[in-house]
Design an enzyme around this catalytic site. Sequence first.
Site, mmCIF file in Angstrom:
data_model
loop_
_atom_site.group_PDB
_atom_site.id
_atom_site.type_symbol
_atom_site.label_atom_id
_atom_site.label_comp_id
_atom_site.label_asym_id
_atom_site.label_seq_id
_atom_site.Cartn_x
_atom_site.Cartn_y
_atom_site.Cartn_z
ATOM 1 N N GLU A 108 0.844 -1.210 0.000
ATOM 2 C CA GLU A 108 0.000 0.000 0.000
ATOM 3 C C GLU A 108 0.872 1.250 0.000
ATOM 4 O O GLU A 108 1.961 1.264 0.569
ATOM 5 C CB GLU A 108 -0.834 0.040 1.282
ATOM 6 C CG GLU A 108 -1.960 -0.972 1.312
ATOM 7 C CD GLU A 108 -3.298 -0.364 0.928
ATOM 8 O OE1 GLU A 108 -3.325 0.494 0.009
ATOM 9 O OE2 GLU A 108 -4.295 -0.737 1.546
ATOM 10 N N ASP A 112 -4.083 5.011 6.400
ATOM 11 C CA ASP A 112 -4.571 6.203 7.081
ATOM 12 C C ASP A 112 -5.504 5.731 8.204
ATOM 13 O O ASP A 112 -5.052 5.330 9.269
ATOM 14 C CB ASP A 112 -5.250 7.069 6.005
ATOM 15 C CG ASP A 112 -5.735 8.417 6.496
ATOM 16 O OD1 ASP A 112 -5.103 8.983 7.366
ATOM 17 O OD2 ASP A 112 -6.763 8.908 5.983
ATOM 18 N N LYS A 140 0.201 6.416 8.686
ATOM 19 C CA LYS A 140 -0.341 7.585 9.396
ATOM 20 C C LYS A 140 -1.059 7.086 10.643
ATOM 21 O O LYS A 140 -2.285 7.105 10.717
ATOM 22 C CB LYS A 140 -1.360 8.265 8.469
ATOM 23 C CG LYS A 140 -1.139 9.732 8.228
ATOM 24 C CD LYS A 140 -2.336 10.328 7.526
ATOM 25 C CE LYS A 140 -2.033 10.970 6.209
ATOM 26 N NZ LYS A 140 -3.225 11.570 5.586
ATOM 27 N N VAL A 162 -0.613 14.373 2.288
ATOM 28 C CA VAL A 162 0.640 14.243 1.542
ATOM 29 C C VAL A 162 0.361 13.901 0.079
ATOM 30 O O VAL A 162 -0.644 13.259 -0.236
ATOM 31 C CB VAL A 162 1.581 13.192 2.185
ATOM 32 C CG1 VAL A 162 2.012 13.639 3.568
ATOM 33 C CG2 VAL A 162 0.931 11.814 2.261
HETATM 34 P P1 IMP Z 1 -7.613 4.498 4.742
HETATM 35 O O1 IMP Z 1 -8.195 5.687 5.437
HETATM 36 O O2 IMP Z 1 -6.503 3.867 5.560
HETATM 37 O O3 IMP Z 1 -8.691 3.528 4.355
HETATM 38 O O4 IMP Z 1 -6.908 5.029 3.415
HETATM 39 C C1 IMP Z 1 -7.619 5.145 2.245
HETATM 40 C C2 IMP Z 1 -6.880 5.805 1.119
HETATM 41 O O5 IMP Z 1 -6.944 7.206 1.330
HETATM 42 C C3 IMP Z 1 -5.419 5.545 0.873
HETATM 43 O O6 IMP Z 1 -5.147 4.347 0.173
HETATM 44 C C4 IMP Z 1 -5.062 6.732 -0.007
HETATM 45 O O7 IMP Z 1 -5.451 6.493 -1.361
HETATM 46 C C5 IMP Z 1 -5.937 7.818 0.559
HETATM 47 N N1 IMP Z 1 -5.159 8.718 1.429
HETATM 48 C C6 IMP Z 1 -5.087 8.719 2.768
HETATM 49 N N2 IMP Z 1 -4.290 9.703 3.212
HETATM 50 C C7 IMP Z 1 -3.844 10.354 2.098
HETATM 51 C C8 IMP Z 1 -2.968 11.485 1.890
HETATM 52 O O8 IMP Z 1 -2.417 12.101 2.823
HETATM 53 N N3 IMP Z 1 -2.761 11.853 0.605
HETATM 54 C C9 IMP Z 1 -3.334 11.217 -0.461
HETATM 55 N N4 IMP Z 1 -4.148 10.154 -0.322
HETATM 56 C C10 IMP Z 1 -4.405 9.734 0.956
#
Ligand code: IMP
Length: 203
Positions: A108, A112, A140, A162
């Site tokens: 990945e 986040d 994160k 980011v």
């Molecule tokens: P999740 O919140 O862990 O499910 O992350 C979902 C998706 O959000 C990630 O795979 C990224 O595509 C996107 N994402 C999360 N944080 C960022 C960021 O800081 N910049 C760009 N995309 C992000």
Amino acid sequence: MDPDRLLPCNAMAEVARVLFGREDVRRRVAELGRTITGDYVGREPVFVTVLKGGAMFLADLMRAVHLPVEPHFMAISRYGDAEESLGRVQILLDVDIDLTGRDVILVEDIVDTGLTSRYLLSVLRSRGAATVELCTLLDKTARRIVPVQPRYAGFECPDAFVVGYGLDFQERYRNLADILEVFDQGALRADPDLLQSLVAPAA
Ligand code: IMP
Ligand code: MG
């Protein structure tokens, strides 16, 4: 602030800064590659990457792993926000091999809230893989909603937005070699191409 992290013109420096430069990324990806190589000696791991963000990391990581590695891709679409949908996604492109008995690593770009990874890990586990691990370039942890703990993580990422090295803002900046922290997202929304001049070949 570290002067090396400042962007070349004031307009850009007020909006973003270099969080992990291309050299930091190169070094860390090489380290992750060495660690994975050591951990999977004698095995042939399947790397599963989620398009599009993970593609750059996968391309560099697999060349840093000195084992037979098979790359595979998934594409997903979210039902609204990850948080609203609890990470459930529609799978648009799926892994087209039998994962039974295989050693799978989900690669990945960023974890986040953890909702997407948790969902994809459960999908991959349900396919009968021998092992399923998570490798993320950026972790994160401050934003985590569900307890997902990557086995491999490149960098701890601050609670910030980011872009670069696969990560986009409105589909831009995936081909930026550095990873930038955007601290003025409003400015980028007003002019999504504001940082475009940074997308230049490595010096
Ligand atoms: P999740 O919140 O862990 O499910 O992350 C979902 C998706 O959000 C990630 O795979 C990224 O595509 C996107 N994402 C999360 N944080 C960022 C960021 O800081 N910049 C760009 N995309 C992000
Ligand atoms: Mg995105």
